[in-house]
Design a protein around this motif. Sequence first.
Motif, PDB file in Angstrom:
ATOM      1  N   HIS A 462       3.001  -1.770  -2.583  1.00  0.00           N
ATOM      2  CA  HIS A 462       3.180  -3.213  -2.378  1.00  0.00           C
ATOM      3  C   HIS A 462       3.518  -3.518  -0.920  1.00  0.00           C
ATOM      4  CE1 HIS A 462       2.825  -4.700  -6.476  1.00  0.00           C
ATOM      5  NE2 HIS A 462       3.530  -3.657  -6.900  1.00  0.00           N
ATOM      6  N   GLN A 463       4.342  -2.670  -0.282  1.00  0.00           N
ATOM      7  CA  GLN A 463       4.673  -2.877   1.127  1.00  0.00           C
ATOM      8  C   GLN A 463       3.437  -2.703   2.007  1.00  0.00           C
ATOM      9  OE1 GLN A 463       7.780  -0.009   1.761  1.00  0.00           O
ATOM     10  NE2 GLN A 463       9.351  -1.230   0.705  1.00  0.00           N
ATOM     11  N   ALA A 464       2.608  -1.689   1.696  1.00  0.00           N
ATOM     12  CA  ALA A 464       1.407  -1.435   2.491  1.00  0.00           C
ATOM     13  C   ALA A 464       0.422  -2.593   2.375  1.00  0.00           C
ATOM     14  CB  ALA A 464       0.756  -0.130   2.031  1.00  0.00           C
ATOM     15  N   ASP A 577      -7.823  -7.012  -4.954  1.00  0.00           N
ATOM     16  CA  ASP A 577      -6.956  -7.868  -4.145  1.00  0.00           C
ATOM     17  C   ASP A 577      -5.496  -7.813  -4.565  1.00  0.00           C
ATOM     18  OD1 ASP A 577      -7.167  -9.148  -6.534  1.00  0.00           O
ATOM     19  OD2 ASP A 577      -8.164 -10.941  -5.759  1.00  0.00           O
ATOM     20  N   ASP A 578      -5.127  -6.846  -5.420  1.00  0.00           N
ATOM     21  CA  ASP A 578      -3.714  -6.663  -5.772  1.00  0.00           C
ATOM     22  C   ASP A 578      -3.479  -5.207  -6.131  1.00  0.00           C
ATOM     23  OD1 ASP A 578      -3.813  -6.291  -8.849  1.00  0.00           O
ATOM     24  OD2 ASP A 578      -4.988  -8.113  -8.514  1.00  0.00           O
ATOM     25  N   ALA A 579      -2.209  -4.828  -6.194  1.00  0.00           N
ATOM     26  CA  ALA A 579      -1.843  -3.429  -6.375  1.00  0.00           C
ATOM     27  C   ALA A 579      -2.275  -2.893  -7.732  1.00  0.00           C
ATOM     28  CB  ALA A 579      -0.337  -3.264  -6.191  1.00  0.00           C
ATOM     29  N   GLU A 580      -2.078  -3.676  -8.793  1.00  0.00           N
ATOM     30  CA  GLU A 580      -2.391  -3.189 -10.137  1.00  0.00           C
ATOM     31  C   GLU A 580      -3.870  -2.903 -10.301  1.00  0.00           C
ATOM     32  OE1 GLU A 580      -0.501  -5.720  -9.403  1.00  0.00           O
ATOM     33  OE2 GLU A 580       1.473  -4.968 -10.053  1.00  0.00           O
ATOM     34  N   THR A 581      -4.708  -3.823  -9.804  1.00  0.00           N
ATOM     35  CA  THR A 581      -6.155  -3.612  -9.914  1.00  0.00           C
ATOM     36  C   THR A 581      -6.588  -2.423  -9.074  1.00  0.00           C
ATOM     37  OG1 THR A 581      -6.412  -6.002 -10.196  1.00  0.00           O
ATOM     38  CG2 THR A 581      -8.389  -4.743  -9.696  1.00  0.00           C
TER      39      THR A 581
END
Length: 872
Positions: A462-464, A577-581
Amino acid sequence: MTEHTTSSGASRTELLLYQRYLDALSKITLLLLENTSEENWTEVLRLLVETTDVSQCCLFLNEADAYGHPEARLASTWSIAGASMLNRHDAFRRLSLQKYSGLSDKMQVGMVLAAAVTELPEAERELFQQVGIGNVLCVPLLLRGEMSGFLGLFCEDPVRAWHPAEINLLCTVANELALALVRRNAEQGLRATEARLKALIGATEDLVIEYDEHQTIHNVWTENTSFLTLLPNEPRGRSIAVLPQALGRALMSAASQVLLSGGHYHAEFTLAFPDGPRHFLARFQLLPTTVETARHIVALLRDVTQVRQEETKRKAMLETLNLLEEAIIDLDPSGNLVAASIAWVKLCGASHTIARSYLGPLLQYVQSDDHAMLLAAFAELAAGARKLATLRFRMLQEDNEQIWVECRLLSIPGADGRIVSLRGILRDITAVYLQERRITQLALHDALTQLPNRVLLEEHLHQAIARAQRNNGKVALGFIDLDHFKQINDTLGHKAGDTVLLTLSRRLAATLREVDTLSRWGGDEFVVLLTDSNSDEDFRHIAERLREVARQSIDIDGIETQLTISVGFAIYPDDADDAETLMSLADHTMFHAKSIGRNNVQFFQNIQGTVLKREKVLLQTRLAQAIAARELQVFYQPVVDAHSSRIIGLEALARWHDDQEGWIPPDVFIPMAEHLGLIHDLGEQVFDHALERLKAWRRDGHSVTAAVNLSRAQLFAPNFQERLLDKLKSYGLRPQDMVLEITESVALLDVSYESKRLNELAAAGFSLAIDDFGTGYSGLAQLHAMPIDTLKIDASFTARLDTEDGRRIVQAIVQMAHALKLGTIVEGVEDQDDVRYLLSLDVTHMQGRHFGEPMPAGVIDMLLAQQAAEMA
């Protein structure tokens, strides 16, 4: 003769005049000597009206108005009946001496004003004429040569003549009034002084005794009732010997000291009271006096018992605080130490115990990296932005040893609300801090490899992504799976497997940059996070290096082992476009790499549209989120006794409404949940919902059962039976209230092992059913070996009841079930024709759209309530 007679008559008249005035003067003098009350003033004016035969007599006293200008205030008045009362006219209540200078100028120099109103200046003439006064006589009241007021005598007759004797006698009355005013002012001053003294003594609850050098008591003042128990009823004029012995001795001893020094003296003593001894602080002062009289001493006694008790408690508290390990410190708002307990010295690492040697700025004992944090806290506390601050910082001891300290600072306001000091409690938390770091290490790192675990990896991810958004950069996430690791564990043992995982993790980590992260995901899976790059080629180069270093052989107890890895990468923001995906796509890409032969690296952008569909991956991601958030719903389909049309059971079925795609069919999301390893969590949610509803139905008097489908993951989960029984107990239900359904395919995977687990559930009291029967390959021997109660004939057979072959197959299954003494439930019943045929086969329990679609629990509540009403 006539002249003599006239002269004699005039003398007699003058004599009578004198006599009348002297009688009045005598009465007035007695009145004024008696007291100077308002009533006596009014009586004086009445006597003057009566004696002088005027309409009104008024007393005016000089004062200053709000602006400091002189004016005469009407203090008292008396008039004959029918005369106009001057005090009813606003103009006479306060006369401006500047405006009516015709009245004041003569009186200011001590002269009497006697004149007809028509002779007065215009302002004065208009003033008196408006009230019907024709003649005035104003006599000044002189105090030390200054006019302090005047006596006004007014009559309606403008030709009233005043005899010089009258004026002289009225001047005498005015002088008496002036002296009475002086005496009244002095008495008021004395009363005010005495009241102030009493108020002062009363406010302090002190005792004041005035006595002389001959030990005679002259005055006693106190408002403290507790002192009254020490004093006789009337101590004035008596010897101090009538006082309690300890108090008397203190007064006598102080007298000699004060008289000797000619000034003041202090002493302390203790007196016995009914509620116990009390401590007093006394101050003695010699009063100025004349040589002829005995010298007087004033003693002020203050009860300091509570103060001494508080001091004793405070001393005991300080001694107690010095026994504590925590240090207590006082600071000024800027952070300078002004006081500290002994424990503060220990925190500083000192060998001696003089706390005042370790005062000054607190920052001088704190590591410089923590100064900014402390200064910010000082500023917030001093400004009143917050009342309490809890901080952790490092202290440097005398031997340069570093310790960790926890500090709680409290702001202390003064009487005006401004912060005047800070109070703090400090304790050494070095051991706790190191333990917390160890716990954090264990919580966020893998125990074997010491690599970040998935919790820490997700935080780094998430930070990256946040950095990449700010800098328009890219992030690559790769799932790494060690090929054929199970064979190493099975042939060489788990210890050898641990050696392989540890060696591989070190090699992979050595290949990465400092900004990258390698995490152990679990088992033989690793995840690599590549950040701070804009080039896909950089990611591909690092990925290939990872595969190359993994191929280097590992020596395990003399056996050279060759390793390979399968790697799948996805890139933010190109692929997701998000961490989970991003994680879901990388995971699926890794499985694709394994499916095409292992020992290779795949990027999602190279395979999307051919093997993996991005939409499916996103759907799987949303399913995982929905299960985690417990957003799946549970619908219930009735199982009906066709003879009576009565609902006898309800099958709990999971349903999912996706925000983007709408209702997702169970044959789509159930396999997804199995693939994602979430089928157990999904099943638990269905169980919980079914038990909650069944409890409510039983409470409402509905004797129905609830059927729940079991997956293989649930069936063989550790302690499944014990946990299920505990849940039933918590809801107040029994195993007999439940029907557990397993599919025929699951039942046939491992008959011996399956039968053991099913026998355990049957022995506990659960009813067991084979769901979708006829779609597998079970035989009579297998069915006979299982503790099954019911066969549920699959809807695919019911759909063919309109054909001869279909009817024969269903008939054969029903006959087999009857032969095995098993109950039957036919699924997929669509119409009344199906019902009639099945009833002809002696099948009574049915399930299908003819009796009701799967529906929410609220609808089932209404159906059960309607059924109960019809049966009542």
